[in-house]
Design a protein around this motif. Structure first.
Motif, PDB file in Angstrom:
ATOM      1  N   GLU A  51       1.219  -1.126  -0.313  1.00 16.83           N
ATOM      2  CA  GLU A  51       0.049   0.152   0.217  1.00 16.83           C
ATOM      3  C   GLU A  51       0.662   1.541   0.041  1.00 16.83           C
ATOM      4  N   VAL A  52       0.325   2.020  -0.924  1.00 14.68           N
ATOM      5  CA  VAL A  52       1.529   3.359  -0.868  1.00 14.68           C
ATOM      6  C   VAL A  52       0.581   4.466  -0.568  1.00 14.68           C
ATOM      7  N   ALA A  53       0.858   5.714   0.419  1.00 13.69           N
ATOM      8  CA  ALA A  53      -0.267   6.364   0.746  1.00 13.69           C
ATOM      9  C   ALA A  53       0.529   7.685  -0.144  1.00 13.69           C
ATOM     10  N   VAL A  54      -0.405   7.693  -1.365  1.00 15.88           N
ATOM     11  CA  VAL A  54      -0.080   8.667  -3.276  1.00 15.88           C
ATOM     12  C   VAL A  54      -1.384   9.574  -2.869  1.00 15.88           C
ATOM     13  N   PRO A  55      -1.947  10.924  -2.238  1.00 14.10           N
ATOM     14  CA  PRO A  55      -3.177  11.163  -1.871  1.00 14.10           C
ATOM     15  C   PRO A  55      -3.359  12.205  -3.096  1.00 14.10           C
ATOM     16  N   GLY A  56      -4.109  12.364  -3.840  1.00 13.58           N
ATOM     17  CA  GLY A  56      -4.368  13.884  -4.745  1.00 13.58           C
ATOM     18  C   GLY A  56      -4.139  13.026  -6.403  1.00 13.58           C
ATOM     19  N   PHE A  57      -3.782  12.131  -6.339  1.00 12.68           N
ATOM     20  CA  PHE A  57      -3.403  11.190  -7.925  1.00 12.68           C
ATOM     21  C   PHE A  57      -5.078  10.816  -8.424  1.00 12.68           C
ATOM     22  N   ASN A  58      -4.325  10.368  -9.890  1.00 15.83           N
ATOM     23  CA  ASN A  58      -5.823  10.515 -10.543  1.00 15.83           C
ATOM     24  C   ASN A  58      -5.091   8.797 -11.023  1.00 15.83           C
ATOM     25  N   LYS A  59      -6.016   7.463 -11.312  1.00 16.27           N
ATOM     26  CA  LYS A  59      -5.177   6.090 -11.591  1.00 16.27           C
ATOM     27  C   LYS A  59      -3.921   6.096 -12.643  1.00 16.27           C
ATOM     28  N   LYS A  60      -4.346   7.504 -13.562  1.00 16.17           N
ATOM     29  CA  LYS A  60      -3.555   7.327 -14.969  1.00 16.17           C
ATOM     30  C   LYS A  60      -2.316   8.134 -14.617  1.00 16.17           C
ATOM     31  N   ASP A  61      -2.592   8.337 -13.145  1.00 21.57           N
ATOM     32  CA  ASP A  61      -1.282   8.465 -13.210  1.00 21.57           C
ATOM     33  C   ASP A  61       0.330   7.940 -12.823  1.00 21.57           C
ATOM     34  N   PHE A  62       0.069   6.677 -12.713  1.00 20.38           N
ATOM     35  CA  PHE A  62       0.661   5.972 -12.332  1.00 20.38           C
ATOM     36  C   PHE A  62       1.034   5.355 -13.149  1.00 20.38           C
ATOM     37  N   ASN A  63       2.751   4.179 -12.908  1.00 13.01           N
ATOM     38  CA  ASN A  63       2.920   3.917 -13.549  1.00 13.01           C
ATOM     39  C   ASN A  63       3.559   2.319 -12.883  1.00 13.01           C
ATOM     40  N   LYS A  78       2.075  17.172 -10.201  1.00 11.50           N
ATOM     41  CA  LYS A  78       2.218  18.691 -10.854  1.00 11.50           C
ATOM     42  C   LYS A  78       1.531  19.762  -9.809  1.00 11.50           C
ATOM     43  N   PHE A  79       2.079  20.783  -9.138  1.00 11.28           N
ATOM     44  CA  PHE A  79       1.431  21.680  -8.983  1.00 11.28           C
ATOM     45  C   PHE A  79       1.341  22.316  -9.712  1.00 11.28           C
ATOM     46  N   GLU A  80      -0.716  22.791  -9.930  1.00 12.12           N
ATOM     47  CA  GLU A  80      -0.854  23.367 -10.740  1.00 12.12           C
ATOM     48  C   GLU A  80      -1.483  24.861 -10.065  1.00 12.12           C
ATOM     49  N   LYS A  81      -1.999  26.126 -10.353  1.00 16.13           N
ATOM     50  CA  LYS A  81      -1.803  26.900  -9.557  1.00 16.13           C
ATOM     51  C   LYS A  81      -3.236  27.076 -10.201  1.00 16.13           C
ATOM     52  N   GLU A  82      -3.972  28.035  -9.387  1.00 13.65           N
ATOM     53  CA  GLU A  82      -5.739  28.369 -10.343  1.00 13.65           C
ATOM     54  C   GLU A  82      -4.915  29.437 -10.898  1.00 13.65           C
ATOM     55  N   LYS A  83      -6.548  29.872 -11.790  1.00 18.93           N
ATOM     56  CA  LYS A  83      -6.470  30.607 -12.521  1.00 18.93           C
ATOM     57  C   LYS A  83      -6.615  32.186 -11.595  1.00 18.93           C
ATOM     58  N   SER A  84      -7.039  32.401 -10.032  1.00 22.68           N
ATOM     59  CA  SER A  84      -7.192  33.028  -9.423  1.00 22.68           C
ATOM     60  C   SER A  84      -6.412  33.228  -8.317  1.00 22.68           C
ATOM     61  N   GLU A  85      -5.048  33.216  -8.616  1.00 24.71           N
ATOM     62  CA  GLU A  85      -3.490  33.079  -8.579  1.00 24.71           C
ATOM     63  C   GLU A  85      -3.588  33.510  -6.509  1.00 24.71           C
ATOM     64  N   LYS A  86      -3.524  32.396  -6.448  1.00 18.26           N
ATOM     65  CA  LYS A  86      -3.829  31.932  -4.403  1.00 18.26           C
ATOM     66  C   LYS A  86      -2.650  32.335  -4.113  1.00 18.26           C
ATOM     67  N   ASN A  87      -2.760  33.294  -2.507  1.00 14.38           N
ATOM     68  CA  ASN A  87      -1.320  33.656  -1.882  1.00 14.38           C
ATOM     69  C   ASN A  87      -1.431  32.370  -0.831  1.00 14.38           C
ATOM     70  N   PHE A  88      -0.368  31.535  -1.073  1.00 12.58           N
ATOM     71  CA  PHE A  88      -0.115  30.417  -0.028  1.00 12.58           C
ATOM     72  C   PHE A  88       0.782  30.653   0.434  1.00 12.58           C
ATOM     73  N   TYR A  89       0.097  30.484   2.224  1.00 14.19           N
ATOM     74  CA  TYR A  89       1.082  30.720   3.228  1.00 14.19           C
ATOM     75  C   TYR A  89       1.951  29.808   3.582  1.00 14.19           C
TER      76      TYR A  89
END
Length: 141
Positions: A51-63, A78-89
């Motif tokens: 069992e591998v803990a990999v939250p936030g993935f899709n099934k197609k992301d694995f090989n 991949k880190f994807e920024k939203e168009k709202s350009e959040k300010n991450f703390y």
């Protein structure tokens, strides 16, 4: 309380333990874009389970590959920024790629390996070949 804005970076660990884990397990050259997900390995009477803990993935992301008894599991998030350009703390979610390899014993049924992904856990069930026994008794003469 003042908040400090941070930009996502996989190289800056949030603890010294994580820094040393990355250094010794991955090296500095790969540390910027890789992470090491937590993995549980168990054995039952009829199979091995990973069992591998990999939250936030899709099934197609694995090989998942099996080559000469070496099981390799890899993926990328991949880190994807939203168009709202959040300010991450704070960013504690791990992004980038991972690759884990496991040498399997000879007593498996390779064409019956099953993989599933649910609730952030990638699960593999590797059935044992009950006709092959890896243990034998040796008599001393």
């Amino acid at each position: 309380m003042n908040m400090i804005k941070r930009t996502p970076s996989m190289f800056v660990p949030n603890t010294m333990d994580k820094f040393f884990d990355k250094f010794f397990n991955e090296g500095l050259e790969n540390g910027a874009n890789t992470f090491n997900p937590r993995t549980d390995i168990a054995e039952t009477e009829k199979s091995f389970e990973i069992e591998v803990a990999v939250p936030g993935f899709n099934k197609k992301d694995f090989n998942i590959d099996l080559n000469d008894g070496l099981l390799t599991i890899s993926g990328e998030r991949k880190f994807e920024k939203e168009k709202s350009e959040k300010n991450f703390y704070s960013i504690q979610t791990e992004y980038g790629s991972f690759k884990k390899s496991f040498q399997l014993p000879d007593n498996i049924v390779s064409d019956k390996i099953e993989a599933s992904y649910e609730n952030g856990i990638l699960s593999l069930v590797i059935p044992k070949d009950e006709t092959k026994k890896l243990v034998s008794k040796i008599t001393v003469k």
